[in-house]
Design a protein around this motif. Structure first.
Motif, PDB file in Angstrom:
ATOM      1  N   GLN A 191      74.309 125.048  92.648  1.00  0.00           N
ATOM      2  CA  GLN A 191      75.486 124.207  92.605  1.00  0.00           C
ATOM      3  C   GLN A 191      75.984 123.992  94.029  1.00  0.00           C
ATOM      4  OE1 GLN A 191      77.245 127.009  89.491  1.00  0.00           O
ATOM      5  NE2 GLN A 191      75.086 127.285  89.957  1.00  0.00           N
ATOM      6  N   LEU A 192      76.010 122.737  94.448  1.00  0.00           N
ATOM      7  CA  LEU A 192      76.483 122.387  95.788  1.00  0.00           C
ATOM      8  C   LEU A 192      77.950 122.025  95.701  1.00  0.00           C
ATOM      9  CD1 LEU A 192      73.556 120.183  97.160  1.00  0.00           C
ATOM     10  CD2 LEU A 192      73.899 122.658  97.348  1.00  0.00           C
ATOM     11  N   ALA A 193      78.765 122.764  96.472  1.00  0.00           N
ATOM     12  CA  ALA A 193      80.206 122.646  96.282  1.00  0.00           C
ATOM     13  C   ALA A 193      80.953 122.750  97.596  1.00  0.00           C
ATOM     14  CB  ALA A 193      80.672 123.739  95.324  1.00  0.00           C
ATOM     15  N   GLY A 194      82.261 122.560  97.497  1.00  0.00           N
ATOM     16  CA  GLY A 194      83.126 122.697  98.665  1.00  0.00           C
ATOM     17  C   GLY A 194      83.135 121.433  99.498  1.00  0.00           C
ATOM     18  N   ASN A 195      83.062 121.623 100.813  1.00  0.00           N
ATOM     19  CA  ASN A 195      83.140 120.501 101.743  1.00  0.00           C
ATOM     20  C   ASN A 195      81.753 119.886 101.897  1.00  0.00           C
ATOM     21  OD1 ASN A 195      83.626 118.778 103.916  1.00  0.00           O
ATOM     22  ND2 ASN A 195      85.171 120.159 104.779  1.00  0.00           N
ATOM     23  N   ILE A 196      81.310 119.181 100.867  1.00  0.00           N
ATOM     24  CA  ILE A 196      79.943 118.672 100.830  1.00  0.00           C
ATOM     25  C   ILE A 196      79.933 117.193 100.457  1.00  0.00           C
ATOM     26  CG2 ILE A 196      79.577 119.369  98.403  1.00  0.00           C
ATOM     27  CD1 ILE A 196      76.698 120.305  99.827  1.00  0.00           C
ATOM     28  N   ALA A 197      79.071 116.436 101.148  1.00  0.00           N
ATOM     29  CA  ALA A 197      79.047 114.988 100.933  1.00  0.00           C
ATOM     30  C   ALA A 197      78.483 114.632  99.561  1.00  0.00           C
ATOM     31  CB  ALA A 197      78.230 114.310 102.029  1.00  0.00           C
ATOM     32  N   ARG A 198      77.398 115.305  99.171  1.00  0.00           N
ATOM     33  CA  ARG A 198      76.762 114.967  97.896  1.00  0.00           C
ATOM     34  C   ARG A 198      76.677 116.229  97.029  1.00  0.00           C
ATOM     35  NH1 ARG A 198      73.178 111.702 101.424  1.00  0.00           N
ATOM     36  NH2 ARG A 198      71.558 113.289 101.269  1.00  0.00           N
ATOM     37  N   GLY A 199      77.785 116.581  96.428  1.00  0.00           N
ATOM     38  CA  GLY A 199      77.854 117.810  95.631  1.00  0.00           C
ATOM     39  C   GLY A 199      77.361 117.603  94.220  1.00  0.00           C
ATOM     40  N   GLY A 200      76.968 118.712  93.592  1.00  0.00           N
ATOM     41  CA  GLY A 200      76.531 118.648  92.207  1.00  0.00           C
ATOM     42  C   GLY A 200      75.480 119.689  91.902  1.00  0.00           C
ATOM     43  N   ILE A 201      74.663 119.371  90.899  1.00  0.00           N
ATOM     44  CA  ILE A 201      73.691 120.317  90.372  1.00  0.00           C
ATOM     45  C   ILE A 201      72.296 120.006  90.878  1.00  0.00           C
ATOM     46  CG2 ILE A 201      72.465 120.931  88.253  1.00  0.00           C
ATOM     47  CD1 ILE A 201      75.195 122.102  88.231  1.00  0.00           C
ATOM     48  N   ILE A 202      71.640 121.012  91.447  1.00  0.00           N
ATOM     49  CA  ILE A 202      70.236 120.873  91.844  1.00  0.00           C
ATOM     50  C   ILE A 202      69.440 121.931  91.091  1.00  0.00           C
ATOM     51  CG2 ILE A 202      68.600 120.871  93.765  1.00  0.00           C
ATOM     52  CD1 ILE A 202      70.796 118.884  94.271  1.00  0.00           C
ATOM     53  N   GLU A 203      68.662 121.518  90.101  1.00  0.00           N
ATOM     54  CA  GLU A 203      67.754 122.486  89.474  1.00  0.00           C
ATOM     55  C   GLU A 203      66.384 122.324  90.097  1.00  0.00           C
ATOM     56  OE1 GLU A 203      67.161 122.509  85.188  1.00  0.00           O
ATOM     57  OE2 GLU A 203      65.928 124.318  85.314  1.00  0.00           O
ATOM     58  N   THR A 204      65.894 123.438  90.603  1.00  0.00           N
ATOM     59  CA  THR A 204      64.588 123.417  91.262  1.00  0.00           C
ATOM     60  C   THR A 204      64.005 124.818  91.226  1.00  0.00           C
ATOM     61  OG1 THR A 204      63.501 123.040  93.397  1.00  0.00           O
ATOM     62  CG2 THR A 204      65.774 123.706  93.477  1.00  0.00           C
ATOM     63  N   ALA A 205      62.709 124.919  91.472  1.00  0.00           N
ATOM     64  CA  ALA A 205      62.079 126.238  91.506  1.00  0.00           C
ATOM     65  C   ALA A 205      62.704 127.071  92.628  1.00  0.00           C
ATOM     66  CB  ALA A 205      60.586 126.087  91.733  1.00  0.00           C
ATOM     67  N   PHE A 206      62.756 128.377  92.429  1.00  0.00           N
ATOM     68  CA  PHE A 206      63.194 129.272  93.502  1.00  0.00           C
ATOM     69  C   PHE A 206      62.312 129.048  94.732  1.00  0.00           C
ATOM     70  CE2 PHE A 206      64.696 131.765  89.844  1.00  0.00           C
ATOM     71  CZ  PHE A 206      65.968 132.120  90.277  1.00  0.00           C
ATOM     72  N   GLY A 207      62.904 129.271  95.899  1.00  0.00           N
ATOM     73  CA  GLY A 207      62.089 129.177  97.115  1.00  0.00           C
ATOM     74  C   GLY A 207      62.411 127.970  97.965  1.00  0.00           C
ATOM     75  N   ILE A 208      63.280 127.087  97.473  1.00  0.00           N
ATOM     76  CA  ILE A 208      63.749 125.964  98.292  1.00  0.00           C
ATOM     77  C   ILE A 208      64.561 126.557  99.444  1.00  0.00           C
ATOM     78  CG2 ILE A 208      65.865 125.705  96.927  1.00  0.00           C
ATOM     79  CD1 ILE A 208      65.679 122.706  97.264  1.00  0.00           C
ATOM     80  N   THR A 209      64.579 125.910 100.595  1.00  0.00           N
ATOM     81  CA  THR A 209      65.373 126.481 101.688  1.00  0.00           C
ATOM     82  C   THR A 209      66.827 126.022 101.579  1.00  0.00           C
ATOM     83  OG1 THR A 209      65.019 124.647 103.205  1.00  0.00           O
ATOM     84  CG2 THR A 209      63.391 126.443 103.278  1.00  0.00           C
ATOM     85  N   LEU A 210      67.689 126.813 102.185  1.00  0.00           N
ATOM     86  CA  LEU A 210      69.104 126.476 102.232  1.00  0.00           C
ATOM     87  C   LEU A 210      69.310 125.135 102.939  1.00  0.00           C
ATOM     88  CD1 LEU A 210      72.021 127.320 101.704  1.00  0.00           C
ATOM     89  CD2 LEU A 210      71.951 128.681 103.798  1.00  0.00           C
ATOM     90  N   GLU A 211      68.522 124.928 103.984  1.00  0.00           N
ATOM     91  CA  GLU A 211      68.577 123.674 104.743  1.00  0.00           C
ATOM     92  C   GLU A 211      68.333 122.463 103.840  1.00  0.00           C
ATOM     93  OE1 GLU A 211      68.169 123.017 108.475  1.00  0.00           O
ATOM     94  OE2 GLU A 211      68.406 120.940 107.818  1.00  0.00           O
ATOM     95  N   THR A 212      67.278 122.541 103.015  1.00  0.00           N
ATOM     96  CA  THR A 212      66.976 121.424 102.107  1.00  0.00           C
ATOM     97  C   THR A 212      68.137 121.198 101.146  1.00  0.00           C
ATOM     98  OG1 THR A 212      64.668 122.063 102.254  1.00  0.00           O
ATOM     99  CG2 THR A 212      65.233 120.536 100.502  1.00  0.00           C
ATOM    100  N   LEU A 213      68.677 122.296 100.650  1.00  0.00           N
ATOM    101  CA  LEU A 213      69.785 122.164  99.691  1.00  0.00           C
ATOM    102  C   LEU A 213      70.986 121.477 100.326  1.00  0.00           C
ATOM    103  CD1 LEU A 213      70.211 125.423  97.570  1.00  0.00           C
ATOM    104  CD2 LEU A 213      69.609 123.138  96.771  1.00  0.00           C
ATOM    105  N   VAL A 214      71.459 122.022 101.456  1.00  0.00           N
ATOM    106  CA  VAL A 214      72.739 121.532 101.969  1.00  0.00           C
ATOM    107  C   VAL A 214      72.601 120.243 102.783  1.00  0.00           C
ATOM    108  CG1 VAL A 214      73.745 123.841 101.968  1.00  0.00           C
ATOM    109  CG2 VAL A 214      72.823 122.925 104.087  1.00  0.00           C
ATOM    110  N   ASN A 215      71.463 120.025 103.402  1.00  0.00           N
ATOM    111  CA  ASN A 215      71.329 118.798 104.195  1.00  0.00           C
ATOM    112  C   ASN A 215      70.588 117.691 103.453  1.00  0.00           C
ATOM    113  OD1 ASN A 215      72.877 119.485 106.416  1.00  0.00           O
ATOM    114  ND2 ASN A 215      71.194 120.594 107.389  1.00  0.00           N
ATOM    115  N   THR A 216      69.372 117.980 102.960  1.00  0.00           N
ATOM    116  CA  THR A 216      68.598 116.916 102.299  1.00  0.00           C
ATOM    117  C   THR A 216      69.308 116.466 101.017  1.00  0.00           C
ATOM    118  OG1 THR A 216      66.636 118.005 103.163  1.00  0.00           O
ATOM    119  CG2 THR A 216      66.301 116.254 101.536  1.00  0.00           C
ATOM    120  N   PHE A 217      69.649 117.435 100.162  1.00  0.00           N
ATOM    121  CA  PHE A 217      70.367 117.070  98.928  1.00  0.00           C
ATOM    122  C   PHE A 217      71.854 116.835  99.213  1.00  0.00           C
ATOM    123  CE2 PHE A 217      66.687 119.033  96.825  1.00  0.00           C
ATOM    124  CZ  PHE A 217      66.449 118.109  95.818  1.00  0.00           C
TER     125      PHE A 217
END
Lengths: 147, 514
Positions: free
Chosen positions: B341-367
């Motif tokens: 769950q991407l939350a707080g001060n985030i441009a594109r917040g919401g739900i990302i379901e994906t396999a474990f092992g994604i990087t934090l960078e991909t989550l907060v910047n790419t998504f």
């Protein structure tokens, strides 16, 4: 949100359907509060007698949970989320601005409008989040929550 | 022919005007004598695109968003019923990059279907798992769940199959299945969205758990802060009862399972499983010492499965598609998918379901697209109020149980909260202690008193009083709380405090700042 004034008869009617509930005390208190807007002190004895538990048990539950209140509900309740995700988008500033506009302090009891701190409504991607009389408000602002 | 339009009835979408958007669409259609059918689906999880309006066209569902009520008339002018061009047009929903890059397993129906249509649910793969489960033995179901590698999604990450086996093997006249839907962590909303968007998945998962261990009664402990979810789940349970999915004969089998929603009363610590049991029994939400484990002596002293919403909601797919398909996803001992769950001060917040092992960078910047404010990211709190604050040097961390633990944090319930460079980590650390003081059940001293002393000590550091000595004292107090508290409330409150001190030492210098 208007509620009837406290009456033992009405409270008894509220509690009757709960007679067979397993572990009834919290549910009973919630039902009384839903009906009257708060839990009158006489409800403690009534619930204790109805469900055959001690008054201490009922009092203990009543004073444990943040949701339960022992003074009549205000005519308007503005809950503002002050947890981390909403802090990151300015909920501290929002609280200060709402306090200033309404001339009230957060988490104090008033008969007309109360401002309450809340900890997460699950609206963390669209913060700051608030709940005004039960309605969730996203991207909350002073204007939106005091409208 | 009536054109089908989807407008979410998720409470987050409603909080920014989805109901008004739906009403405007209905009015405008009448005004223009157009035949439309509005279906209220759950959110697809892209909360930054809410209100996301979808139109069913011969080419599939096409999306427009974020739609404000005042945009509706221009959407009609642009012929959005036939996928017309408009500044808010997003093209085919399934082709939106943000969705395409996800791997929706537990959330596969979320936002797609009408949440309270059992027919919709079944036509999108619902009930296959439960139909299969009623033909299996309890041991077979449990071994499938064990083989899937599914771990508790509430935060502790305990293997679900092992917990279920303990309950299966326990002898008792009554067993229970309890779902912990007391999603109190700030920055988390995956349970709420699942319940609002696809409640039958949770019901099916709980029914499979009940069949597996021989439980006949279930409870969902749902927080009072989620009124929409409470109503929707109760409606769904009623529908499931009358359709024979729940009740005295699950899908015509010999299995019995009844389900009830019980509502919390604003206590955070009731998300701790034993405090939740106390609260379900109608008592003060004071935690219990363990042992005995709830799996042996849980609700009303009986063997009880307690799992989080996402854990139970993952089970139907595991039984339907097999453990191997689930376990093929993920990394190391973190198998399957995680609903971040991407939350707080985030441009594109919401739900990302994906396999474990994604990087934090991909989550907060790419998504996530970085911060909402457009300022630089300074801190990221992962795992709720008891999770660590990371700085940007940690963006490469792999999002799985073990890697986060190795980096000095924890996954928790999968919440990721972004802060821009205006954040003061000493204030955040103080808040962590204050929150613990407010929400401590009071049973054990390190948590009850330590939290108040902790907040006072951090205040001294902020005010520049004897800073080096108070920092040492604070670290010592954190150690006592970590080692001496009975549950995670007191035991993990030091995690945000110490990580803030370690990763942002410049905020703990007492006035002589940065």
């Amino acid at each position: 949100m208007s509620h009837p004034s406290w009456s033992i008869e009405e409270a008894t009617r509220v509690l009757t359907p709960l007679k067979n509930v397993q572990g009834p005390v919290l549910i009973a208190l919630q039902a009384v509060q839903e009906r009257f807007g708060y839990v009158h002190e006489e409800a403690v004895t009534l619930i204790a007698e109805t469900f055959n538990v001690s008054r201490a048990d009922v009092h203990g539950v009543l004073t444990y949970y943040h949701d339960l209140r022992t003074s009549p509900a205000p005519t308007r309740c503005i809950q503002i989320c002050v947890a981390e995700a909403c802090q990151s988008v300015g909920s501290r500033e929002l609280v200060a601005a709402v306090e200033k506009k309404l001339g009230k302090k957060i988490d104090e009891t008033y008969a007309d409008v109360e401002i309450k701190s809340a900890y997460c409504f699950g609206n963390c991607a669209l913060g700051p989040a608030a709940m005004v009389d039960g309605e969730l408000v996203g991207r909350a602002s002073v204007e939106k929550v005091t409208a | 022919m009536s054109t089908i339009i989807y407008v979410p009835n998720d409470s987050a979408a409603i909080s920014i005007g989805a109901d008004q958007v739906a009403a405007r669409i209905a009015q405008e259609a009448v005004k223009r004598s157009l035949d439309v059918t509005i279906i209220r689906n759950g959110t697809r999880g892209a909360l930054w695109l809410e209100t996301l309006v979808e139109v069913v066209t011969p080419q599939g569902r096409v999306a427009y968003g974020p739609v404000q009520p005042e945009d509706v008339s221009s959407l009609f002018d642009a012929d959005f019923l036939n996928a017309g061009a408009h500044p808010l047009a997003l093209g085919a929903t399934d082709d939106i990059e943000w969705f395409k890059e996800q791997d929706r397993v537990t959330y596969k129906r979320v936002g797609i279907i009408d949440p309270l249509s059992l027919k919709d649910y079944e036509s999108h793969g619902g009930l296959i798992g439960l139909r299969k489960a009623v033909t299996l033995s309890g041991a077979e179901i449990v071994s499938e769940v064990t083989a899937s590698g599914l771990r508790g999604r509430g935060g502790a990450g305990f293997p679900a199959g092992i917990k279920w086996k303990t309950v299966l093997d326990a002898q008792a006249d009554q067993k229970y299945v309890c779902c912990n839907a007391d999603e109190g962590d700030s920055g988390t909303f995956a349970d709420r969205i699942l319940i609002e968007a696809d409640p039958f998945t949770l019901i099916e998962g709980m029914a499979i758990a009940a069949v597996a261990v021989g439980a006949t009664q279930g409870f969902v402990y749902l927080r009072s802060e989620y009124p929409t979810a409470i109503k929707r789940l109760r409606d769904a349970i009623e529908i499931a009862q009358s359709a024979g999915v729940l009740g005295s004969s699950i899908l015509g089998s010999k299995h019995v399972f009844n389900l009830e929603v019980r509502v919390g009363a604003g206590s955070y610590v009731c998300g701790e499983e034993t405090a939740m049991l106390e609260s379900l029994e109608g008592k003060r939400g004071v935690i219990r010492s363990k042992p005995p484990l709830p799996a042996i002596a849980g609700l009303f002293g009986k063997p009880t499965i307690i799992n989080n919403v996402l854990t139970l909601a993952s089970v139907p797919a595991i039984i339907a598609d097999g453990a191997a398909a689930y376990a093929a996803r993920g990394t190391g001992r973190s198998l399957g998918t995680q609903v971040f769950q991407l939350a707080g001060n985030i441009a594109r917040g919401g739900i990302i379901e994906t396999a474990f092992g994604i990087t934090l960078e991909t989550l907060v910047n790419t998504f996530g697209g970085g911060t909402l404010s457009g300022k630089p990211i300074r801190a990221i709190q992962i795992g709720g109020p008891l999770g660590a604050y990371f700085n940007t040097s940690h963006l490469g961390v792999s999002m799985d149980y073990e890697s986060l633990a190795a980096a000095g944090g924890m996954l928790g319930h999968g919440g990721v909260v972004l802060f821009d460079d205006s954040v003061d980590l000493a204030q955040q650390a103080k808040f962590a202690m204050e929150f613990c003081a407010l929400e401590s059940c009071g049973k054990c001293t390190p948590c009850r008193l330590g939290s108040t002393r902790g907040a006072e000590t951090i205040e001294k550091i902020i005010s520049g009083v004897d800073v080096p000595a108070n920092k040492l004292l604070l670290l010592d107090l954190c150690e006592v709380m970590t080692d001496g508290s009975l549950c995670a409330m007191g035991g993990l409150t030091p995690l945000p405090v110490k990580s803030a001190m370690n990763n942002f030492p410049e905020d703990f210098t007492g006035g002589a700042k940065k």
